[in-house]
Write a protein that holds these residues in place. Structure first.
Motif, PDB file in Angstrom:
ATOM      1  N   THR A 124      12.938  10.072  -2.819  1.00  0.00           N
ATOM      2  CA  THR A 124      11.974  10.751  -4.344  1.00  0.00           C
ATOM      3  C   THR A 124      11.619  10.095  -5.684  1.00  0.00           C
ATOM      4  O   THR A 124      12.712   9.554  -5.697  1.00  0.00           O
ATOM      5  N   MET A 125      11.082   9.572  -6.198  1.00  0.00           N
ATOM      6  CA  MET A 125      10.048   8.242  -6.934  1.00  0.00           C
ATOM      7  C   MET A 125      10.200   8.964  -8.046  1.00  0.00           C
ATOM      8  O   MET A 125       9.613   9.428  -8.453  1.00  0.00           O
TER       9      MET A 125
ATOM     10  N   ALA B  59       6.761  11.295  -6.639  1.00  0.00           N
ATOM     11  CA  ALA B  59       6.656  12.090  -5.690  1.00  0.00           C
ATOM     12  C   ALA B  59       7.581  11.768  -3.896  1.00  0.00           C
ATOM     13  O   ALA B  59       9.200  10.614  -4.326  1.00  0.00           O
ATOM     14  N   THR B  60       7.595  11.999  -2.922  1.00  0.00           N
ATOM     15  CA  THR B  60       8.917  12.543  -2.184  1.00  0.00           C
ATOM     16  C   THR B  60       8.178  12.008  -0.536  1.00  0.00           C
ATOM     17  O   THR B  60       7.162  12.080  -0.938  1.00  0.00           O
ATOM     18  N   GLY B  61       8.989  11.428  -0.295  1.00  0.00           N
ATOM     19  CA  GLY B  61       8.371  10.624   1.376  1.00  0.00           C
ATOM     20  C   GLY B  61       9.660   9.641   2.283  1.00  0.00           C
ATOM     21  O   GLY B  61      10.185   9.734   1.606  1.00  0.00           O
ATOM     22  N   GLU B  62       8.817   9.079   2.904  1.00  0.00           N
ATOM     23  CA  GLU B  62       9.486   8.357   4.107  1.00  0.00           C
ATOM     24  C   GLU B  62       9.604   7.039   3.399  1.00  0.00           C
ATOM     25  O   GLU B  62       8.184   6.512   3.145  1.00  0.00           O
ATOM     26  N   VAL B  63      10.804   5.812   3.068  1.00  0.00           N
ATOM     27  CA  VAL B  63      10.246   4.701   2.562  1.00  0.00           C
ATOM     28  C   VAL B  63      11.091   3.756   3.075  1.00  0.00           C
ATOM     29  O   VAL B  63      12.261   4.400   3.937  1.00  0.00           O
ATOM     30  N   VAL B  64      10.367   2.134   3.097  1.00  0.00           N
ATOM     31  CA  VAL B  64      12.062   1.513   3.450  1.00  0.00           C
ATOM     32  C   VAL B  64      12.804   1.215   2.541  1.00  0.00           C
ATOM     33  O   VAL B  64      11.884   0.056   0.921  1.00  0.00           O
ATOM     34  N   ALA B  65      13.951   0.964   2.463  1.00  0.00           N
ATOM     35  CA  ALA B  65      14.477   0.833   1.517  1.00  0.00           C
ATOM     36  C   ALA B  65      15.569  -0.378   2.031  1.00  0.00           C
ATOM     37  O   ALA B  65      16.059  -0.750   3.042  1.00  0.00           O
TER      38      ALA B  65
ATOM     39  N   VAL C   5      12.502  -0.636  -2.631  1.00  0.00           N
ATOM     40  CA  VAL C   5      11.660   0.495  -1.802  1.00  0.00           C
ATOM     41  C   VAL C   5      10.165   0.148  -2.072  1.00  0.00           C
ATOM     42  O   VAL C   5       9.409   0.061  -3.102  1.00  0.00           O
ATOM     43  N   ILE C   6       9.422   0.094  -0.441  1.00  0.00           N
ATOM     44  CA  ILE C   6       8.365   0.258  -0.700  1.00  0.00           C
ATOM     45  C   ILE C   6       7.911   1.793   0.344  1.00  0.00           C
ATOM     46  O   ILE C   6       8.485   1.581   1.758  1.00  0.00           O
ATOM     47  N   GLY C   7       6.807   2.117   0.385  1.00  0.00           N
ATOM     48  CA  GLY C   7       6.081   2.970   1.234  1.00  0.00           C
ATOM     49  C   GLY C   7       5.597   3.081   0.698  1.00  0.00           C
ATOM     50  O   GLY C   7       4.499   3.724  -1.323  1.00  0.00           O
TER      51      GLY C   7
ATOM     52  N   ALA D 106       4.780   6.071  -0.694  1.00  0.00           N
ATOM     53  CA  ALA D 106       5.489   7.796  -1.372  1.00  0.00           C
ATOM     54  C   ALA D 106       5.876   6.683  -3.026  1.00  0.00           C
ATOM     55  O   ALA D 106       5.608   7.450  -3.906  1.00  0.00           O
ATOM     56  N   VAL D 107       5.920   5.477  -2.901  1.00  0.00           N
ATOM     57  CA  VAL D 107       6.081   4.297  -3.957  1.00  0.00           C
ATOM     58  C   VAL D 107       4.523   4.650  -4.590  1.00  0.00           C
ATOM     59  O   VAL D 107       4.425   5.156  -5.341  1.00  0.00           O
ATOM     60  N   ASN D 108       3.549   4.498  -3.826  1.00  0.00           N
ATOM     61  CA  ASN D 108       2.093   3.934  -4.474  1.00  0.00           C
ATOM     62  C   ASN D 108       1.645   5.883  -4.884  1.00  0.00           C
ATOM     63  O   ASN D 108       1.426   5.458  -5.789  1.00  0.00           O
ATOM     64  N   LEU D 109       2.088   6.964  -4.517  1.00  0.00           N
ATOM     65  CA  LEU D 109       1.995   7.830  -4.642  1.00  0.00           C
ATOM     66  C   LEU D 109       1.896   8.789  -6.102  1.00  0.00           C
ATOM     67  O   LEU D 109       1.911   8.685  -7.096  1.00  0.00           O
TER      68      LEU D 109
END
Length: 365
Positions: A204-205, A302-308, A321-323, A325-328
Motif C-alpha cells: 500500500t502506497m 493505492a494498493t496493488g502488486e509492486v516490484v520492491a 518500489v515500482i508498479g 499502484a505507485v503511479n495510482l
C-alpha cells in the motif's frame, strides 16, 4: 693387662639410661618429627602456591607478609625479596585502596571480601585488579589470604568492544536518516546482502503533499521555508514509523511511504490508512499551530502488486518500489483537494476503515 692367650683387652664404660631419660628422648624425637613434618608441610605449601596461576599474598595476624608467590611477582613486577622487605607499606603503594580494603575486611569480622581496584607497577603502568580477601587462621591470630587476579587486558578488551558497538550504533543511526531502516540493518548484519534486484509483492502506497506550498514559499524567507518543511517532515516521519511504514523518499514538499515491503503483513492497508489520517490531523493542528501558518496536505493511497528491491547501479543504488499502484497513489494525491484523503477501492476493501468514506469519480493523470 694380658691374659694367658696373649690378647690385650680394655675396659669400656657402660651407660645405663634411666626411665626418665628414655621419656626425654622420646619427647625429643616427637618434637624433631613435628619440626620435620612442619618443614615438609611448609615446603609443600610453598610449592603449591607456586603452581597457582593467580597471585597469592598472605598476611599473618600481626599484619606481616608471610607468602608472596611467583604469579604475584609477575603481576606486580616486584620480586618476593623486594616485597618481603617493603611489606604492607609497599603493597599499599602499589594498591592505593589496599589499607581501606584491609580495614573493611577486619571490621566486618574477617568475612570474604571481593573488590576490583586500580593498581600500579613500579614503572607507573596502570593495572586493573580483582582482589579476594579470605580469612586465614594462624598462631598469631586471624590473618588473611589475598588472591590477586589481573583483569587489565580483559577490561581493555571490554571497553574496546563497547566503544566499537557504540561506534556502529552511531553509524547506523546516521545512515538511518538517509536510508530505509531495514536496508541499514541489512548492511550492518551482512554488508554483502544488499544486491541489485527486486521481488514482486503486495503493498500500500501513501503520497502526501503540502497544498499551496509553492505560492506560500514565494512570500517567505528561505529560513522560514526550511523551518516549515522540517517541522512537517519531522511529524510525518514519526507517524509513518509509528505505524511500521517505510519512508521511501522526500520530493520537494511531499513524501512517499510504503506499507508492506520488505516484510508484507496482512494489515498493511489498515495501518497505511490510520497513518494517513493521523498525518492529516497532525499537520492541521500541531504543525500549523507551531509555525503560525495555515497548512493543509492532500493524501493519496493505492494498493496493488509492486516490484520492491534495490535499483540503480553497483556504485549507487536505492531501495524503492515500482508498479501501477505507485503511479495510482501519486495520481490520487494530485487529484485530492487540500485536506483531502483519496484511496483506491483495493485499499478501502483491504483496510475496511471506519468513518465516512464516499465513492467518487476522480480524473487521474
Amino acid at each position: 693387662d694380658r691374659d694367658v692367650t696373649g690378647v690385650q683387652t680394655c675396659a669400656l664404660p657402660i651407660c645405663a639410661f634411666r626411665s626418665a631419660d628414655r621419656e626425654l628422648l622420646v619427647l625429643f624425637a616427637h618434637q624433631a618429627a613435628l619440626a620435620i613434618g612442619t618443614a615438609r608441610q611448609f615446603d609443600f605449601q610453598e610449592r603449591l602456591l607456586e603452581t597457582i596461576a593467580n597471585g597469592v599474598i598472605t598476611l599473618d595476624g600481626a599484619g606481616s607478609l608471610t607468602s608472596y608467590n611467583r604469579s604475584a611477582e609477575t603481576t606486580f613486577g616486584v620480586s618476593a625479596r623486594e616485597m618481603r622487605a617493603g611489606g604492607t607499606p609497599l603493597l599499599s603503594k602499589l594498591v592505593p585502596d589496599f589499607p581501606e580494603l584491609l580495614e573493611t575486611f577486619y571490621s566486618s569480622g574477617g568475612v570474604l571480601l571481593r573488590a576490583e581496584v586500580e593498581a600500579y607497577r613500579p614503572d607507573g603502568s596502570e593495572l586493573t585488579m580483582q582482589l579476594r580477601f579470605t580469612p586465614l587462621e594462624g598462631p598469631e591470630g586471624k590473618g588473611v589470604a589475598i588472591v590477586v587476579s589481573d583483569v587489565t587486558e580483559q577490561r581493555r578488551l571490554e571497553e574496546a568492544h563497547a566503544a566499537e558497538v557504540a561506534h556502529k550504533e552511531a553509524i547506523q543511526t546516521s545512515f538511518s536518516r538517509y536510508l530505509a531502516p531495514h536496508v541499514v540493518q541489512s548492511l550492518v548484519d551482512d554488508p554483502q546482502s544488499v544486491r541489485l534486484g527486486g521481488e514482486r509483492c503486495r503493498a500500500t502506497m501513501v503520497f502526501a503533499d503540502i497544498r499551496g506550498f509553492t505560492s506560500l514559499a514565494a512570500t517567505l524567507e528561505p529560513e522560514q521555508i526550511s523551518e516549515i518543511l522540517n517541522a512537517y517532515f519531522e511529524v510525518a516521519v514519526r507517524i509513518v514509523f509509528e505505524h511500521d511504514g517505510l519512508l521511501d523518499k522526500f520530493y520537494g514538499d511531499g513524501l512517499m511511504a510504503v506499507f508492506g515491503p520488505p516484510r508484507p503483513r496482512d494489515d498493511d492497508a489498515r495501518r497505511a490508512v490510520v497513518a494517513a489520517r493521523r498525518l492529516r490531523e497532525a499537520v492541521a493542528s500541531e504543525v500549523a499551530a507551531h509555525l503560525g501558518h495555515p497548512l493543509a496536505i492532500s493524501i493519496g493511497l493505492a494498493t496493488g502488486e509492486v516490484v520492491a528491491g534495490h535499483f540503480g547501479s553497483q556504485r549507487r543504488m536505492d531501495y524503492t518500489v515500482i508498479g501501477d499502484a505507485v503511479n495510482l497513489a501519486q495520481g490520487l494525491q494530485s487529484a485530492s483537494p487540500p485536506g483531502g484523503l483519496y484511496l483506491d477501492e483495493a485499499t478501502y476493501n483491504a483496510a475496511q476503515p471506519s468513518g465516512d468514506f464516499q465513492r467518487i469519480a476522480a480524473q487521474i493523470k
